[in-house]
Each structure stands twice: as C-alpha cells, then as structure tokens.
Design an enzyme around this catalytic site. Sequence first.
Site, mmCIF file in Angstrom:
data_model
loop_
_atom_site.group_PDB
_atom_site.id
_atom_site.type_symbol
_atom_site.label_atom_id
_atom_site.label_comp_id
_atom_site.label_asym_id
_atom_site.label_seq_id
_atom_site.Cartn_x
_atom_site.Cartn_y
_atom_site.Cartn_z
ATOM 1 N N ASP A 288 3.135 -0.595 3.642
ATOM 2 C CA ASP A 288 2.276 -1.655 4.141
ATOM 3 C C ASP A 288 1.979 -1.354 5.615
ATOM 4 O O ASP A 288 2.506 -0.407 6.193
ATOM 5 C CB ASP A 288 2.917 -3.040 3.963
ATOM 6 C CG ASP A 288 1.854 -4.139 3.961
ATOM 7 O OD1 ASP A 288 0.730 -3.893 4.458
ATOM 8 O OD2 ASP A 288 2.135 -5.255 3.479
HETATM 9 C C1 NOJ Z 1 -0.848 -6.195 5.279
HETATM 10 C C2 NOJ Z 1 -0.718 -6.919 3.976
HETATM 11 O O1 NOJ Z 1 0.620 -7.286 3.748
HETATM 12 C C3 NOJ Z 1 -1.214 -6.122 2.781
HETATM 13 O O2 NOJ Z 1 -1.214 -6.948 1.660
HETATM 14 C C4 NOJ Z 1 -2.563 -5.537 3.056
HETATM 15 O O3 NOJ Z 1 -3.025 -4.847 1.926
HETATM 16 C C5 NOJ Z 1 -2.469 -4.642 4.258
HETATM 17 N N1 NOJ Z 1 -2.067 -5.423 5.411
HETATM 18 C C6 NOJ Z 1 -3.770 -3.912 4.557
HETATM 19 O O4 NOJ Z 1 -4.717 -4.773 5.038
#
Ligand code: NOJ
Length: 745
Positions: A288
């Site tokens: 993430d």
């Molecule tokens: C953080 C989020 O937790 C995740 O769900 C998302 O896909 C990513 N950022 C990318 O934007």
Amino acid sequence: MRQFRNVGAMALGVLTLLGAGGTAHAATVPIDTQVDRLLARMTLAEKVGQMTQLSEGGVVTGPGGTKGLEANIKAGNVGSVLNAVGAERIRKLQEIAVKQSRLKIPMLFGLDVIHGYKTIFPIPLAAACSWDMAAIERSCRVAATEAASDGCNWTFAPMVDIARDPRWGRIAEGAGEDVYLGQQVAQAQVRGFQGPDLKAPTSVVACVKHFAAYGAAQGGRDYNTVDLSRRTMLETYLPPYRAAFAAGARTAMSSFNEYDGVPATGNKWLLDDVLKQKWGFRGFVVSDWESVSEMIPHGAVADRKEAALLAANAGLQMEMQSGCYLQNLAGLVKAGKVSQAQVDDAVRRILRVKYEIGLFADPYRACDLARRGRTIMNKANLDAARDVSRRSIVLLKNDKDVLPLAAGKTVALVGPLADDRENMLGTWHCQADGKQCKSLADGLKERNIKVVTAKGCDIRGTDKSGFDAAVKAAKQADVVVAVLGEAHDMSGEASSRTNLNLPGVQRDLLMALKAAGKPIVLVAFNGRPLTLDWEQENLNAIVEAWHLGTQAGPAVADVLYGDYNPAGKLVATFPRTVGQIPLFYDHMNTGRPYNKDDHYTSQYMDAPNEPLYPFGYGLSYTKFQYSPLKLSTTALKPGGKLTVEVTIKNVGARDGEEVAQLYIRDLVGSVNRPVKQLKGFCKISIKKGEARHIKFQLTPRDLAFYRADLSYGAEAGQFKVWVGPSSATGSEGAFRLTSNVAVPD
Ligand code: NOJ
C-alpha cells in the site's frame, strides 16, 4: 456453500516482443517462456525498476509526492505508475517507457477505480446490500470499461476486507461483515473488473486488498493495529481474498496494519506461506502507499534499508511510492541479503501480468479516444447505475405503509442532502464530477412532484437557524421527506468516527419537524451503519439509501414512488449505540448468555444486546411468508448431501423480490462455534399471491471449520438450520452429521 480452490494453470499467450525500434512481432510461445527470455536480458537495476511503482500526482491518495517521474521511467526505474489520469497523459508516460528506456518494457497504470470511473455506482457496501451478484459484476464491468477507455489498466479494487466496526470509515469500501457473502461479492467484483478476457481493451487488472485483515483495526481507527487469533484470521478474514484469487484476480495489495506483531507488508506468513505456498498465487503483491517505509514507525525495522530487506524477503513484489527498493534492493542483493532468485521471482510475476493483459503487444491498449468518447457516461452506463442503485437501497422501517408515496401528494423536501449532488458520490469517486450527479430533488423534478423545499441545516455544524423554515415547509405539505446523512468524505480512508449518530444537528432537525404533525420519511445517504435508534422510534419510515452515486436521486425516487419495490438487505449490523460495537451476527455464545431474569448474565446495564437492525434485514412493500423447512435427511453422512427446501409465498399486495438466507449452527464443537453462520442465499422474484419453492444443498464441506490444532474439517454432532428473511428470524430445522469429516483446506 462452495469452497474456492486455487487457480494455478499456466497461461499460454501470444508472444510479442518489441524490437529495438518499438515494432512488434508475434509468435505463439508460452507466456512463462517470454517472461524468462526478457528476464535474462535485464540488469539488476532494471529488475528493481520493475518492482517499483511511483505516483504521478494526477490525483492524490496519500502523503508526499514524486519528483522526477519521467526521468525515472526513462532510466528503467519504474514498473508501474499510479494516479496518472487520462488517456493523453498515460500515453505520454507509456511512450517514455517503450521508446526511451533500454528494454522498452511497458508500464502498468494503476488507479483507485472503486465504484465507478465517471459514472459512479453505489459504494461497495451498498452494492453488496443488493445480494445480487449479477448487478455487482455489472457495476464493476462498467467501471472497468470506462476507466480502461481513458488509459487505466489496473484498478486497486476490490477491497474485500471483512469489516465489523462501523466506526471504521473504510467499511464503505467492502461487502460488510460476513465471510460467506464476502466471498461471493469478491468473485463478482473480480469478474466484473477483469471481464472474460484480460487482454480485451475493456478489462482492467483487479487488485485484491488489503491483504490482510485491515478491517479489524482496533477501535475502528484507520491504520490501527490488528490483533486476531490465527483461527479467526483463517476462518473469517482470509476467505474473501482467497475467493478473489480463485476468480482470477492477478494482483494483491498488502495492508497497512500489522498481523501477529509484523506489518502485513513485511509479513512472510501472509505473503509467502499463505498466499504463495498454500494458495498457489501466481500474480504479484504491491504494497500500500508507502507501507514499506511505514514499517519504520511501526517499529519493525530501523531504517529504509531494513524495510526493503524485510519486505523483499517476505515476498512483496512491488513497492508503492516509498522508493525503498529503488534505493536499497540492488545493494541488498549484492550483499547477499536478498537472493537473486527472490528478485527474479518478483519480476517474473510482474512481467507475467503485463504479458497476460497484452501490454507488450499494445502498450497503449487502453488509450483510444474514440472509444472513450463512446463509453464514458453513455446511456447504458447511466441506466446500469440507476438499476444497481435501486437494488442497493434498504427499507428499514415503513410504519402503516406510509411508503410508497402517492404522486399527487405535496412533499416537504427537507435536509442538507435533499438537493445535494456532490455528496451522492461517496468515498473514492475517482474521476466523477459531482455536478453530473442527480440529487433527490432532481429525481422528484423528473416526476413533477409538488415539492416545498427547505434545507434546514448543514450536514455538520451547530446552526439551527434554518429549522423554522423547514417546519413551515412541513406544515404546507402532506408528507415530509427528510434527506439527511453523511458527506461523501465522512467515510472511506482516514475517516473514522466515534459517534455514529446523524452528524451535526440533523437529529435536532427531525425533532423540530415532528412538531408539524406530518408523517416523516427519512432518506439517509451515508457510507456506514449509523445509530438510528431515535429515528426508528420516532419516524414513520426510514430508507437507507447509502451513497448511491451518479443516479442516486432518480433511484431513490423510484423507491419512494413504488416504481421499484425495495429488496436490499443489510450486510453490516446496525448498532443502537456505539457502545455495543463490535456487534455482528455470527458471534460466539457465552457461558452466561443473556437471561432477563438473571443479573449475572452477559448484558449491558443501559442498552439491549440486540442490534437496531440485524445483518440480512430489510423490508419490502410486500410481505413474504416462509413455510416450515423440509430436510431430505436428518442424518448427513460423510460424502452425503442434505437438501433444505422451503416455500416462500408473497402474501402482500405487490410483486417483489426476496433474499432468502440459509444459516446453520453447529451446537457443540471442539472449539466454540458461532450462534449462526450464513451458508447460502437465494434472491428470487415472486409475484403477488404466488409462491416459489427453493432448495439449498449442504454437504459436510459447508460445516467445516478450523479445529483446535487448526486442521480443517467438520465434526459429528447436532446442527440447526434456518432459512429466513434475515439473520434474526427464519424457519428452523435440525440435523446431525453422522461422523467427523476431514476437508481439504
Ligand atoms: C491507500 C489506500 O489504503 C489504498 O486502498 C489505495 O489503493 C492506495 N492508497 C492508492 O491510492
């Protein structure tokens, strides 16, 4: 009532190698061979580049930013870009990769296409309330088609995290609290995003997130610690991810949280032992946003180098944004701390996905402006959004059939969300423009309803100066439709709440409106279960409309005026009060289950144990009657089958749809078993006065669980079974499993 197995088949594809000048030639060679040939030509630095994803900054979805993206692409340092938006920009970036980098390897372009691209569908939590897998698949198909037409080839969806705490804002992004339903929804979403052919220019690669158990954040506070038993992890949290991979999802995203003391992003048990070894996953895992470097504040590693080491050796193939791999991985390999084989395995997985979607054959596969023009927000997509929106609505209360409304009545349309377009979108609304949404006021206008409007108050804040005008409007009308709820940014990432009442002074507005003496219908637009105990007690009808997206207004109007008979059922329990959380239907019993005559039993002094609305609950404008159950046997043998039959009669005055739900309880187990567990459901349409006969089938596999030694199997003994309209009621039967059955896990 189904188990999901791995997809391990080796893909065959059309070999297309880009020559030095970028021209393509093709021959039929297995994809794995193509991958190996390319891998053999790569330097270590180029391999690390493939393992790196950087943000473009077209949209911002996390802290910080990227500098020098284009130079990094040219240098072969980037395998994927996230948050680049629009076919033109994506083509430009891809051109740098395939024309200016040494090996001309095309990049994946990832974006959070969660519940629509420009045509926005209901938030996933709402869509799950349809219990309609075809509708959910359709919504993801439309989202994929629109996103792909504008250059995106990879979506960071579906989020399949089981969520049992409505304080957690990201409950909006998933399918709610149940493991069985969660698996079905996950599979429908993957089918929708990836389509029948990954190479088609209308498909995007799905990314199953957040692996794993992100939804179990303590206290419902986003990014918080998770502490789960191994059994709960295996039994409740992991199955939806596994189901999504079994449906063919090619990528996964590791979660921000720790599991068993180790951040998921560096957790070998999760990424290697379970995902790779046990489930045979052949795709790749992306971290993430900066979750590799976030292992430093977690306290798992001391610096960025150690972060890269932990993540790479745990089996994390691509790093999103923090650049620890780019900075350190080659050095770690040279120092013998990360093996060349580990890196090669990672790169193989990433390249395989690129070949599978035909990116080498056509790096611009999705960038087609003519197709974009024909696709985005076309009539079919808008119609689909309206249809899925209607299916997602849950009717929570309808006293004395105040709904549906008669078209001739004057409506006092009151509340901060009554004529609000932007907030219909909900969280993660991607490239949508709020102005293109339809509010409920728009929906009523299309029907020429006589409306007196008053905003009353804002969503947040303490200002009550609009109350008098709202009460005046109510007095002039036959019925009050109060349109209240949460703003689009009050759920989703980083949007946890400790108070789940209607925000601001919205409940006070309802209290004031009561003085007008007119029936009050609450239409709630929100992203999570709210505590609506006062509303349940005091209002005439409650329509849970969630954040429904582009076509929210017309869809709710269809329900209010009876052109659509609501059939949605809750997929997350609604507590009466925040103090009851965590509250979910498939909990364990205690040694002292509540007994009203005995003080020393499990209870609260100031609230009942029961939720306000249970899992699976939802009303219709008609009524359904369930017959007693008919079981094919009361003694289920290993290798045998049990058929459970029921007849459901529509005894009301309208045609309608019902979601019949089958639950079981294993009365005695070597480890305690939940008081109820969903094991099947069936959504059927029944004409008024008619009856439908339905059958469910159970096998010992459906009764299996992880026992004390974590072996998987079903245990001999007594079971109860129910089929009914919710987790709280239903026709009951009983049977016995004649002997223990080991079930392959
Ligand atoms: C953080 C989020 O937790 C995740 O769900 C998302 O896909 C990513 N950022 C990318 O934007």
